[in-house]
Design an enzyme around this catalytic site. Structure first.
Site, PDB file in Angstrom:
ATOM      1  N   ARG A 101       0.810  -1.213   0.000  1.00 36.26           N
ATOM      2  CA  ARG A 101       0.000   0.000   0.000  1.00 36.26           C
ATOM      3  C   ARG A 101       0.845   1.266   0.000  1.00 36.26           C
ATOM      4  NH1 ARG A 101      -3.152   1.821  -2.686  1.00 36.26           N
ATOM      5  NH2 ARG A 101      -4.139  -0.219  -2.545  1.00 36.26           N
ATOM      6  N   LYS A 136       2.087  24.454  -2.949  1.00 35.61           N
ATOM      7  CA  LYS A 136       0.775  23.890  -2.608  1.00 35.61           C
ATOM      8  C   LYS A 136       0.839  22.372  -2.745  1.00 35.61           C
ATOM      9  CE  LYS A 136      -1.519  28.106  -4.165  1.00 35.61           C
ATOM     10  NZ  LYS A 136      -2.399  28.732  -5.171  1.00 35.61           N
ATOM     11  N   LYS A 168       5.865  38.470  -1.807  1.00 32.54           N
ATOM     12  CA  LYS A 168       4.497  38.523  -2.316  1.00 32.54           C
ATOM     13  C   LYS A 168       3.793  39.764  -1.779  1.00 32.54           C
ATOM     14  CE  LYS A 168       2.639  34.792  -3.626  1.00 32.54           C
ATOM     15  NZ  LYS A 168       1.851  33.536  -3.744  1.00 32.54           N
ATOM     16  N   GLU A 201       6.466  39.741  -6.527  1.00 36.19           N
ATOM     17  CA  GLU A 201       5.127  39.709  -7.114  1.00 36.19           C
ATOM     18  C   GLU A 201       4.618  41.134  -7.291  1.00 36.19           C
ATOM     19  OE1 GLU A 201       1.589  36.953  -5.854  1.00 36.19           O
ATOM     20  OE2 GLU A 201       1.431  38.791  -4.680  1.00 36.19           O
ATOM     21  N   ASP A 222       0.933  38.983 -11.107  1.00 38.39           N
ATOM     22  CA  ASP A 222      -0.162  38.349 -10.374  1.00 38.39           C
ATOM     23  C   ASP A 222      -1.517  38.784 -10.931  1.00 38.39           C
ATOM     24  OD1 ASP A 222      -1.430  36.850  -8.284  1.00 38.39           O
ATOM     25  OD2 ASP A 222      -1.784  38.739  -7.224  1.00 38.39           O
TER      26      ASP A 222
END
Length: 283
Positions: A101, A136, A168, A201, A222
């Site tokens: 598994r 992410k 950012k 950004e 962005d």
């Protein structure tokens, strides 16, 4: 990232995965399979895609039972189809059943990521734009997932918060503006002896011009439209790398690439992927 650091992270994940899956013992296997029973299992591909995770799978088997023998027929990065046998593993039946598994979980997810990445890369063929991943990722599995992106033909952005500076909107706003954020980042790198790329950004053309005045290694546009992206790329004029980000999908990405941007980043490569179907069967 250093190979020893990568190996250590993978080893720790494998150990944790075995701990959560096996606990104090696989009582199903231990109760019905003799300890000295030997056997073979094959990794059978059941869906078309790009194979990824073979090297990690070999490490799973090695760490659980060093006496297991793995014969690989298809390497990472290869195109596979239903019916293909990627590898055959021979050893104690108890070991085959207890590693099944975890190996499948890793290989199915990595192959799914590699397959999706390859699909994105192929759509951008003929442009200069490269496909980037993001942070992410599944907690604990980032290294494996980013390995899968590379196997699929994509590029890794930063691995984590430690190997690149990415300023950012929140960093800029909390720092009190672009000048403050960039100048402090440069001073920090100098003081700490860090040779880190700095990416910024920007949300509009005013911020773009400020970014160019400050001098950074890469500018991220962005939530720009494709038309604004083309204009922004022209303004940059090759003075630094460029990246598009923010809600760009497989269906909408081509106009951004045609605008001449160097990179497009996609969170979906790792946060919304479907595993590639495969099974580990006795043979």
């Amino acid at each position: 990232m250093d190979e020893l650091v990568v190996k250590d992270l993978i080893d720790r994940l494998i150990d944790l995965a075995f701990a959560e899956d096996i606990g104090d013992g696989d009582h199903t296997t231990l109760s019905c399979i003799p300890a000295d029973a030997m056997g073979k299992s094959k990794l059978l591909i059941k869906e078309e895609g790009i194979l990824a995770g073979i090297e990690v799978a070999k490490e799973v088997f090695r760490r659980f039972d060093p006496e297991m023998k793995v014969e690989v027929f298809i390497q990472d990065g290869a195109h596979v189809k239903p019916g293909d046998v990627a590898m055959v593993v021979e050893g104690k039946v108890q070991s085959l059943l207890q590693t099944e598994r975890l190996m499948l979980n890793i290989m199915q997810r990595m192959s799914g990521i590699a397959t999706m990445t390859n699909k994105y890369v192929k759509k951008l063929e003929g442009t200069k734009t490269r496909v980037l991943d993001t942070r992410k990722t599944t907690p604990g599995m980032r290294i494996m997932e980013k390995m899968a992106v590379k196997i699929g033909g994509g590029c890794n952005h930063r691995i984590g918060l430690f190997d690149m500076i990415l300023l950012k909107d929140n960093h800029v706003d909390f720092a009190g503006g672009i000048h403050n954020a960039v100048s402090r980042a440069k001073e920090y790198c100098k003081a700490k002896g860090k040779n880190l790329k700095i990416e910024l950004e920007v949300r509009n053309f005013d911020e773009l011009n400020q970014a160019l005045a400050e001098g950074v290694d890469r500018i991220m546009f962005d939530n720009f439209t494709p038309e604004d992206t083309r204009r922004a790329v022209e303004i940059v004029g090759g003075r630094c790398e460029t990246e598009s980000s923010g809600g760009i999908t497989y269906d909408t990405m081509l106009p951004y690439a045609q605008a001449g941007v160097d990179f497009i980043s996609f969170g979906a490569l790792t946060h919304s992927v479907k595993g590639l179907d495969m099974s580990f069967k006795a043979c």
